[in-house]
Design a protein around this motif. Structure first.
Motif, mmCIF file in Angstrom:
data_model
loop_
_atom_site.group_PDB
_atom_site.id
_atom_site.type_symbol
_atom_site.label_atom_id
_atom_site.label_comp_id
_atom_site.label_asym_id
_atom_site.label_seq_id
_atom_site.Cartn_x
_atom_site.Cartn_y
_atom_site.Cartn_z
ATOM 1 N N UNK A 1 0.835 -1.205 0.000
ATOM 2 C CA UNK A 1 0.000 0.000 0.000
ATOM 3 C C UNK A 1 0.873 1.260 0.000
ATOM 4 N N UNK A 2 1.941 1.228 0.795
ATOM 5 C CA UNK A 2 2.868 2.360 0.822
ATOM 6 C C UNK A 2 3.534 2.551 -0.536
ATOM 7 N N UNK A 3 3.965 1.451 -1.142
ATOM 8 C CA UNK A 3 4.592 1.537 -2.461
ATOM 9 C C UNK A 3 3.605 1.999 -3.529
ATOM 10 N N UNK A 4 2.353 1.579 -3.399
ATOM 11 C CA UNK A 4 1.323 2.018 -4.337
ATOM 12 C C UNK A 4 1.056 3.513 -4.198
ATOM 13 N N UNK A 5 1.055 4.002 -2.954
ATOM 14 C CA UNK A 5 0.850 5.433 -2.743
ATOM 15 C C UNK A 5 2.017 6.227 -3.325
ATOM 16 N N UNK A 6 3.228 5.698 -3.193
ATOM 17 C CA UNK A 6 4.387 6.353 -3.800
ATOM 18 C C UNK A 6 4.284 6.333 -5.324
ATOM 19 N N UNK A 7 3.774 5.226 -5.865
ATOM 20 C CA UNK A 7 3.607 5.116 -7.319
ATOM 21 C C UNK A 7 2.576 6.105 -7.842
ATOM 22 N N UNK A 8 1.670 6.540 -6.964
ATOM 23 C CA UNK A 8 0.676 7.550 -7.336
ATOM 24 C C UNK A 8 1.257 8.966 -7.290
ATOM 25 N N UNK A 9 2.544 9.068 -6.925
ATOM 26 C CA UNK A 9 3.217 10.371 -6.955
ATOM 27 C C UNK A 9 3.388 11.047 -5.613
ATOM 28 N N UNK A 10 3.111 10.336 -4.537
ATOM 29 C CA UNK A 10 3.220 10.931 -3.208
ATOM 30 C C UNK A 10 4.557 10.605 -2.551
ATOM 31 N N UNK A 11 4.952 11.455 -1.608
ATOM 32 C CA UNK A 11 6.148 11.213 -0.800
ATOM 33 C C UNK A 11 5.712 10.378 0.401
ATOM 34 N N UNK A 12 6.329 9.214 0.569
ATOM 35 C CA UNK A 12 5.803 8.228 1.510
ATOM 36 C C UNK A 12 6.901 7.697 2.429
ATOM 37 N N UNK A 13 6.542 7.561 3.708
ATOM 38 C CA UNK A 13 7.396 6.906 4.687
ATOM 39 C C UNK A 13 6.696 5.674 5.234
ATOM 40 N N UNK A 14 7.482 4.750 5.778
ATOM 41 C CA UNK A 14 6.938 3.515 6.349
ATOM 42 C C UNK A 14 7.643 3.225 7.661
ATOM 43 N N UNK A 15 6.868 3.183 8.733
ATOM 44 C CA UNK A 15 7.397 2.855 10.058
ATOM 45 C C UNK A 15 6.922 1.462 10.453
ATOM 46 N N UNK A 16 7.868 0.571 10.731
ATOM 47 C CA UNK A 16 7.558 -0.770 11.206
ATOM 48 C C UNK A 16 7.442 -0.697 12.726
ATOM 49 N N UNK A 17 6.211 -0.716 13.222
ATOM 50 C CA UNK A 17 5.969 -0.562 14.657
ATOM 51 C C UNK A 17 5.894 -1.893 15.387
ATOM 52 N N UNK A 18 6.173 -2.989 14.683
ATOM 53 C CA UNK A 18 6.184 -4.291 15.345
ATOM 54 C C UNK A 18 7.573 -4.490 15.954
ATOM 55 N N UNK A 19 7.703 -4.136 17.224
ATOM 56 C CA UNK A 19 9.003 -4.173 17.896
ATOM 57 C C UNK A 19 9.491 -5.604 18.073
ATOM 58 N N UNK A 20 8.574 -6.506 18.400
ATOM 59 C CA UNK A 20 8.964 -7.891 18.652
ATOM 60 C C UNK A 20 9.280 -8.667 17.371
ATOM 61 N N UNK A 21 8.549 -8.379 16.309
ATOM 62 C CA UNK A 21 8.723 -9.144 15.068
ATOM 63 C C UNK A 21 8.785 -8.257 13.846
ATOM 64 N N UNK A 22 9.793 -7.384 13.744
ATOM 65 C CA UNK A 22 9.866 -6.482 12.586
ATOM 66 C C UNK A 22 10.144 -7.253 11.297
ATOM 67 N N UNK A 23 9.435 -6.902 10.243
ATOM 68 C CA UNK A 23 9.586 -7.628 8.976
ATOM 69 C C UNK A 23 9.790 -6.713 7.776
ATOM 70 N N UNK A 24 9.558 -5.404 7.945
ATOM 71 C CA UNK A 24 9.573 -4.522 6.787
ATOM 72 C C UNK A 24 10.945 -4.370 6.153
ATOM 73 N N UNK A 25 12.013 -4.465 6.932
ATOM 74 C CA UNK A 25 13.349 -4.342 6.343
ATOM 75 C C UNK A 25 13.583 -5.441 5.309
ATOM 76 N N UNK A 26 13.223 -6.677 5.651
ATOM 77 C CA UNK A 26 13.384 -7.774 4.688
ATOM 78 C C UNK A 26 12.454 -7.586 3.503
#
Length: 272
Positions: free
Chosen positions: A31-56
């Protein structure tokens, strides 16, 4: 917004689920990548402290660390056009985070407010499942513009999704819509399609809570393989049906927030 680091972030969108295993992180990154593809400036915060997965999922190499602006402020790591921050960028990914609630809440606040996000149209927050410490901290500290609920058609997932919607309603955060993941599966050998986890559940919840069904996603091997490989579907197959579904969802979220005006999200709390 109270924190000067977040002053230049227009919209904060929390992506949540009542339970784990429904594909919330996969939905969030696409969804974040899709919003960026629509021309927006987008950030993504992985708030899952115990099981972060967004970096991978974003293909950020293990051991990558954010650079420092000063003693207190970090620069987010950029990947596929997104500015990203995750606990996985600060600790060894093999390390078990054996922390009590206050430590988890403190780590979340640091990731959010000590990252120099810069000018963003959207900051998507990949929430941990449930309605616990991170959700409480978010509700008390951050003006959230809206939320997206991810579920599967399975009865138990729908039950927990209702809890997530009720939580955001209680703290006056608009629920922008429901994403139904794993809606149907098409056999790669014979082409037979079936609703493995049930049918129509997401639509019923959306109707019950006067929100909308943002989109339905298939149970597909390719989606899992792409995020595991660090190239989510919106990047790997930008013209494919799944990517187009995410683009439509992103456009609908943008339309809703544009209609609400530029006043930003409510400053929310659980009461005095």
């Amino acid at each position: 917004m109270e924190n000067p680091v977040l002053e230049s972030v227009k919209h904060v969108v929390a992506v949540a689920s009542g339970k784990g295993g429904v594909g919330k992180s996969t939905v969030t990154v696409n969804l974040a990548l899709a919003m960026a593809a629509e021309g927006h400036r987008v950030g993504l915060l992985d708030a899952d402290i115990y099981g972060p997965s967004q970096a991978q999922m974003l293909g950020i190499a293990p051991g990558t660390r954010p650079s420092m602006v000063d003693d207190q402020t970090m620069r987010p790591v950029e990947a596929h056009g997104l500015k990203a921050m995750s606990m996985a960028m600060l600790v060894d990914i093999e390390t078990a985070m054996v922390w009590r609630g206050p430590m988890v809440s403190g780590a979340f606040q640091q990731l959010l407010t000590q990252t120099e996000w810069g000018e963003l149209d959207y900051l998507f927050i990949d929430m941990p499942p449930g309605t616990g410490d991170i959700q409480l901290t978010l509700s008390q500290k951050v003006p959230v513009t809206g939320s997206v609920i991810v579920t599967t058609p399975q009865d138990i997932a729908l039950l927990d999704a209702r809890k997530g919607i009720e939580m955001f309603r209680k703290v006056n955060v608009p629920v922008l819509g429901v994403v139904e993941n794993m809606s149907l599966h098409t056999c790669s050998n014979c082409g037979h399609t079936e609703h493995i986890f049930g049918e129509g559940g997401g639509e019923k919840i959306a109707a019950q809570y006067d929100t909308e069904m943002l989109g339905q996603l298939p149970l597909a091997l390719s989606i899992r393989e792409q995020v595991d490989g660090g190239r989510p579907t919106v990047v790997a197959e930008p013209e494919g049906d799944v990517a187009m579904t995410f683009r439509r969802m992103a456009s609908r979220i943008d339309e809703q927030l544009a209609a609400k005006g530029a006043q930003g999200g409510p400053s929310i709390s659980f009461g005095e």
